[in-house]
Scaffold this active site. Structure first.
Site, PDB file in Angstrom:
ATOM      1  N   LYS A  50       0.900  -1.130  -0.172  1.00 15.73           N
ATOM      2  CA  LYS A  50      -0.003  -0.067   0.111  1.00 15.73           C
ATOM      3  C   LYS A  50       0.988   1.228  -0.184  1.00 15.73           C
ATOM      4  CE  LYS A  50      -3.849  -2.340   2.451  1.00 15.73           C
ATOM      5  NZ  LYS A  50      -4.510  -2.567   3.688  1.00 15.73           N
ATOM      6  N   GLN A  94      -3.731  -1.593   9.984  1.00 18.58           N
ATOM      7  CA  GLN A  94      -4.041  -2.855   9.553  1.00 18.58           C
ATOM      8  C   GLN A  94      -4.600  -3.909  10.450  1.00 18.58           C
ATOM      9  OE1 GLN A  94      -3.306  -3.303   6.233  1.00 18.58           O
ATOM     10  NE2 GLN A  94      -3.858  -5.405   6.179  1.00 18.58           N
ATOM     11  N   ASP A 117     -10.176   3.585   4.857  1.00 19.62           N
ATOM     12  CA  ASP A 117     -10.598   2.134   4.785  1.00 19.62           C
ATOM     13  C   ASP A 117     -12.023   1.928   4.870  1.00 19.62           C
ATOM     14  OD1 ASP A 117      -8.601   0.103   4.338  1.00 19.62           O
ATOM     15  OD2 ASP A 117      -7.898   0.098   6.565  1.00 19.62           O
TER      16      ASP A 117
END
Ligand code: GUN
Length: 299
Positions: A50, A94, A117
């Site tokens: 990412k 994460q 997200d």
């Protein structure tokens, strides 16, 4: 033989578009921070990807690594600091987190306007009621883009999603059922306890599988001509490979490709789209933030 849906190619096109936009900027660049707790190899690989792709399009990508033993309090403190930093447009933590940390508490602490997200309850709520000014989770958004790009007609189609996670299944169902051009599907959200799962899957015009079980969907479960989207990434033992293993999806690709009309490969299908959507969310967040700053300065 099914047509391959090339997620890598579509993701590259999207990232090139973002990159072009960023090249034209004067002043501050968009900023994205990924927090990784511990050193789980798969999570480390995802986070590195990412951040690397962010840098490639011109977004400042930073990874904050915290030890597995970090306290919930310290992690929340880190999020508070990033929430207050005007140079940061996107924050992601994460998942999964170690068991002593509440992911619910952590996700809820992220400023919803930086929650690229799309996991914050406010963004999930906006998605469910069809308000377009929040962030949508990256994997479901990427799947919608793949279907749109591949000109799959979802209007009135029966979409079966296998897997009801907060990250993929639930938000994807909410997106595809929306009364909206390119959506408007009839969605069935199945799970491992669904009765006659195989029979249900056979009724799907579009079958989307996100359960994390290697090659779970066999050809008998797929209707001839269906579109098949494989969200799984599973590493399985294969002594014939140099690493002694290989990646497979949740769909038995080699046999299902002969029955489906379109199918995503693993790797190179949904995975690259998740990253592209994260960058797209960061870019939209940046543009919204800049517009708000400008509005404030002239009022
Ligand atoms: N773990 C698995 N998928 C994801 C994702 O899309 N975002 C985050 N933050 N963690 C994940």
């Amino acid at each position: 033989m099914a047509k391959l849906i090339d997620g890598k190619k579509i993701a590259t096109e999207i990232q090139e578009r973002i990159s072009k936009g960023i090249t034209r900027l004067e002043g501050r660049l968009p900023g994205l921070v990924a927090i990784l707790v511990g050193d789980h190899p798969a999570s480390l690989a995802y986070v590195s990807k990412k951040s690397e792709q962010a840098e490639l399009v011109g977004i400042r990508g930073e990874v904050i690594r915290l030890p597995e033993t970090v306290s919930e309090e310290s992690l929340l403190g880190e999020i508070d600091r990033l929430n207050a930093d005007p140079e940061i447009d996107g924050i992601l933590v994460q998942l999964p987190l170690p068991p002593h940390i509440s992911s619910k508490k952590v996700i809820s602490r992220i400023d919803p306007t930086k929650d690229v997200d799309g996991f914050h309850p406010i963004n999930m709520g906006k998605l469910l009621i069809g308000e377009g000014d929040g962030f949508m989770p990256c994997t479901p958004l990427g799947i919608k883009e793949l279907l749109l790009h591949s000109k799959v007609d979802l209007d009135g189609a029966h979409v079966v999603i296998v897997g009801r996670s907060n990250i993929v299944g639930k938000p994807l169902a909410a997106i595809l059922m929306q009364k909206h051009p390119n959506c408007n599907a009839t969605v069935t959200l199945a799970n491992s306890a669904t009765r006659d799962l195989s029979g249900l899957c056979q009724t799907a015009d579009v079958l989307i599988v996100a359960i994390g079980q290697p090659e779970f969907v066999r050809k008998e479960m797929v209707k001839k001509g269906a579109v098949v989207i494989d969200v799984g990434i599973n590493r399985v033992v294969d002594e014939s490979r140099p690493r002694g293993s290989r990646l497979v999806g949740d769909v038995a690709f080699e046999e299902v490709r002969h029955k489906a009309s379109m199918i995503t490969p693993v790797p190179g299908g949904v995975g690259p789209m998740t990253v592209a959507m994260l960058l797209q969310n960061t870019w939209s967040g940046y543009l919204r933030r800049q517009a708000a700053t400008l509005a404030e300065s002239v009022s």
